[in-house]
Design a protein around this motif. Sequence first.
Motif, PDB file in Angstrom:
ATOM      1  N   PHE A 123       0.835  -1.207   0.000  1.00 15.62           N
ATOM      2  CA  PHE A 123       0.000   0.000   0.000  1.00 15.62           C
ATOM      3  C   PHE A 123       0.870   1.258   0.000  1.00 15.62           C
ATOM      4  CE2 PHE A 123      -1.906   3.405   2.545  1.00 15.62           C
ATOM      5  CZ  PHE A 123      -3.037   3.686   1.787  1.00 15.62           C
ATOM      6  N   ALA A 124       1.928   1.242   0.821  1.00 12.38           N
ATOM      7  CA  ALA A 124       2.821   2.399   0.866  1.00 12.38           C
ATOM      8  C   ALA A 124       3.467   2.653  -0.491  1.00 12.38           C
ATOM      9  CB  ALA A 124       3.884   2.196   1.943  1.00 12.38           C
ATOM     10  N   LEU A 125       3.882   1.594  -1.163  1.00 12.71           N
ATOM     11  CA  LEU A 125       4.460   1.756  -2.502  1.00 12.71           C
ATOM     12  C   LEU A 125       3.454   2.374  -3.464  1.00 12.71           C
ATOM     13  CD1 LEU A 125       6.397  -1.612  -2.950  1.00 12.71           C
ATOM     14  CD2 LEU A 125       7.398   0.680  -2.837  1.00 12.71           C
ATOM     15  N   CYS A 126       2.193   1.948  -3.346  1.00 17.01           N
ATOM     16  CA  CYS A 126       1.147   2.477  -4.215  1.00 17.01           C
ATOM     17  C   CYS A 126       0.949   3.967  -4.003  1.00 17.01           C
ATOM     18  CB  CYS A 126      -0.153   1.719  -3.948  1.00 17.01           C
ATOM     19  SG  CYS A 126      -1.503   2.115  -5.078  1.00 17.01           S
ATOM     20  N   MET A 127       1.180   4.452  -2.793  1.00 18.30           N
ATOM     21  CA  MET A 127       1.068   5.878  -2.498  1.00 18.30           C
ATOM     22  C   MET A 127       2.345   6.627  -2.880  1.00 18.30           C
ATOM     23  SD  MET A 127      -1.981   6.482  -1.179  1.00 18.30           S
ATOM     24  CE  MET A 127      -2.532   5.330  -2.427  1.00 18.30           C
ATOM     25  N   ALA A 182      -5.400  13.325  -1.257  1.00 15.58           N
ATOM     26  CA  ALA A 182      -6.560  13.151  -2.128  1.00 15.58           C
ATOM     27  C   ALA A 182      -6.650  11.722  -2.665  1.00 15.58           C
ATOM     28  CB  ALA A 182      -6.504  14.143  -3.284  1.00 15.58           C
ATOM     29  N   ILE A 183      -5.522  11.157  -3.075  1.00 13.82           N
ATOM     30  CA  ILE A 183      -5.534   9.786  -3.610  1.00 13.82           C
ATOM     31  C   ILE A 183      -6.040   8.809  -2.560  1.00 13.82           C
ATOM     32  CG2 ILE A 183      -4.077   7.899  -4.424  1.00 13.82           C
ATOM     33  CD1 ILE A 183      -2.280  10.049  -5.718  1.00 13.82           C
ATOM     34  N   ALA A 184      -5.539   8.942  -1.325  1.00 19.57           N
ATOM     35  CA  ALA A 184      -5.948   8.021  -0.260  1.00 19.57           C
ATOM     36  C   ALA A 184      -7.398   8.257   0.144  1.00 19.57           C
ATOM     37  CB  ALA A 184      -5.031   8.172   0.941  1.00 19.57           C
ATOM     38  N   ALA A 185      -7.790   9.516   0.321  1.00 27.93           N
ATOM     39  CA  ALA A 185      -9.146   9.816   0.778  1.00 27.93           C
ATOM     40  C   ALA A 185     -10.186   9.401  -0.255  1.00 27.93           C
ATOM     41  CB  ALA A 185      -9.272  11.309   1.087  1.00 27.93           C
ATOM     42  N   VAL A 186      -9.937   9.744  -1.514  1.00 30.76           N
ATOM     43  CA  VAL A 186     -10.885   9.368  -2.564  1.00 30.76           C
ATOM     44  C   VAL A 186     -10.917   7.852  -2.726  1.00 30.76           C
ATOM     45  CG1 VAL A 186     -11.362   9.523  -5.043  1.00 30.76           C
ATOM     46  CG2 VAL A 186     -10.698  11.566  -3.770  1.00 30.76           C
ATOM     47  N   SER A 244      -9.839   1.596  -6.575  1.00 27.78           N
ATOM     48  CA  SER A 244      -9.341   2.024  -5.266  1.00 27.78           C
ATOM     49  C   SER A 244      -8.193   1.158  -4.795  1.00 27.78           C
ATOM     50  CB  SER A 244     -10.483   1.953  -4.242  1.00 27.78           C
ATOM     51  OG  SER A 244      -9.986   2.135  -2.927  1.00 27.78           O
ATOM     52  N   PRO A 245      -7.151   1.758  -4.240  1.00 27.77           N
ATOM     53  CA  PRO A 245      -6.053   0.939  -3.684  1.00 27.77           C
ATOM     54  C   PRO A 245      -6.510   0.103  -2.494  1.00 27.77           C
ATOM     55  CG  PRO A 245      -5.760   3.263  -3.126  1.00 27.77           C
ATOM     56  CD  PRO A 245      -6.860   3.204  -4.134  1.00 27.77           C
ATOM     57  N   PHE A 246      -7.593   0.531  -1.834  1.00 22.46           N
ATOM     58  CA  PHE A 246      -8.067  -0.205  -0.671  1.00 22.46           C
ATOM     59  C   PHE A 246      -8.829  -1.474  -1.055  1.00 22.46           C
ATOM     60  CE2 PHE A 246      -7.342   4.051   0.881  1.00 22.46           C
ATOM     61  CZ  PHE A 246      -6.679   3.807   2.072  1.00 22.46           C
ATOM     62  N   HIS A 247      -9.109  -1.644  -2.332  1.00 20.83           N
ATOM     63  CA  HIS A 247      -9.666  -2.914  -2.780  1.00 20.83           C
ATOM     64  C   HIS A 247      -8.583  -3.985  -2.828  1.00 20.83           C
ATOM     65  CE1 HIS A 247     -12.015  -5.875  -4.960  1.00 20.83           C
ATOM     66  NE2 HIS A 247     -11.122  -5.899  -5.926  1.00 20.83           N
ATOM     67  N   GLY A 305       0.954  -7.436  -6.008  1.00 19.07           N
ATOM     68  CA  GLY A 305       1.559  -7.113  -7.299  1.00 19.07           C
ATOM     69  C   GLY A 305       0.954  -5.872  -7.920  1.00 19.07           C
ATOM     70  N   ILE A 306      -0.365  -5.714  -7.794  1.00 15.49           N
ATOM     71  CA  ILE A 306      -1.022  -4.528  -8.346  1.00 15.49           C
ATOM     72  C   ILE A 306      -0.594  -3.276  -7.590  1.00 15.49           C
ATOM     73  CG2 ILE A 306      -3.257  -3.386  -8.638  1.00 15.49           C
ATOM     74  CD1 ILE A 306      -4.431  -6.181  -9.195  1.00 15.49           C
ATOM     75  N   LEU A 307      -0.569  -3.353  -6.262  1.00 11.63           N
ATOM     76  CA  LEU A 307      -0.155  -2.201  -5.459  1.00 11.63           C
ATOM     77  C   LEU A 307       1.285  -1.796  -5.771  1.00 11.63           C
ATOM     78  CD1 LEU A 307      -1.669  -3.302  -2.024  1.00 11.63           C
ATOM     79  CD2 LEU A 307      -2.480  -1.425  -3.457  1.00 11.63           C
TER      80      LEU A 307
END
Length: 273
Positions: free
Chosen positions: A175-179, A202-206, A227-230, A249-251
């Motif tokens: 997740f951190a890498l994705c951000m 904005a990326i994380a909140a949205v 969403s990265p949270f998926h 892998g996606i993140l």
Amino acid sequence: MKDRWPLFWLALHRRRRMLGALLLGMVAFEALIVVVAGALAPGDLFSSGGKGPPSAYQAFSGSSGNVSIASYPGLLGAGLTHPFWIAMQLTAIGSLAAAAVAADVESGTVELVMVRPVSRSRLLAERTAALLAVVLALNAAATVTVAAGVALSPGIHRAVPLSGVFAAGFMGIGFALCMIGPAMAVSAAGRRRSQVIGATIAIAAVGFAVNFIALAWTPAAPLRFLSPFHYYTPGDALAEGGVLWPQFGILAGVGLLGLLLAHVLLRRRDLAP
């Protein structure tokens, strides 16, 4: 060693107090989550009138739908997707990513940094390495704290294997890498640190809002893939006891693409304030 990677060590030195506070906050918060999980049965905590928690609560347990927040994996997963956990991650990412390029351009010091001479690739590489070191430390602190709590709580340990705790911590790095990737791309192209911090938040909140809506409202379900949270699902990792490699892998892939874009943008841009 500090003479070999001066920008790496300088980035960490300038924010040492903030990073120390974030590490202490991460340990204290995750310890609190484990204490709550051990003191209260998750099923009793989230039950109401004999009904389980709404499906949208899966967004808070870090699950794609297989793990309820009214369970030990779901409750511990909530500690790894809680807004406080997210805020600490974003504070570190936004601060160091903004300082990577945009802050020096804004303050007019980037020309002094580059005069050593330091190549643009080296500038980006060392400051990215500093950011990666910080998020690794934060996720390691959270993981070790949760692992210690699980090991000391037989009731939780029966439902959550230690391998699941470390797998969830590894997902946190994804997740951190994705951000980090998008944040570094904005820093490489931007001229204000506020642009980088704003984009990171904005990326994380949205992303969190989109995932929550997709879980709560069936017609919006396809939006969850945006969403990265998926893909960041520590609750599932805790329950299954292993890393969810396709999601990781996606993140990580999004993060690497962002870093590649940052490299291209930095090579082509004018660094004059």
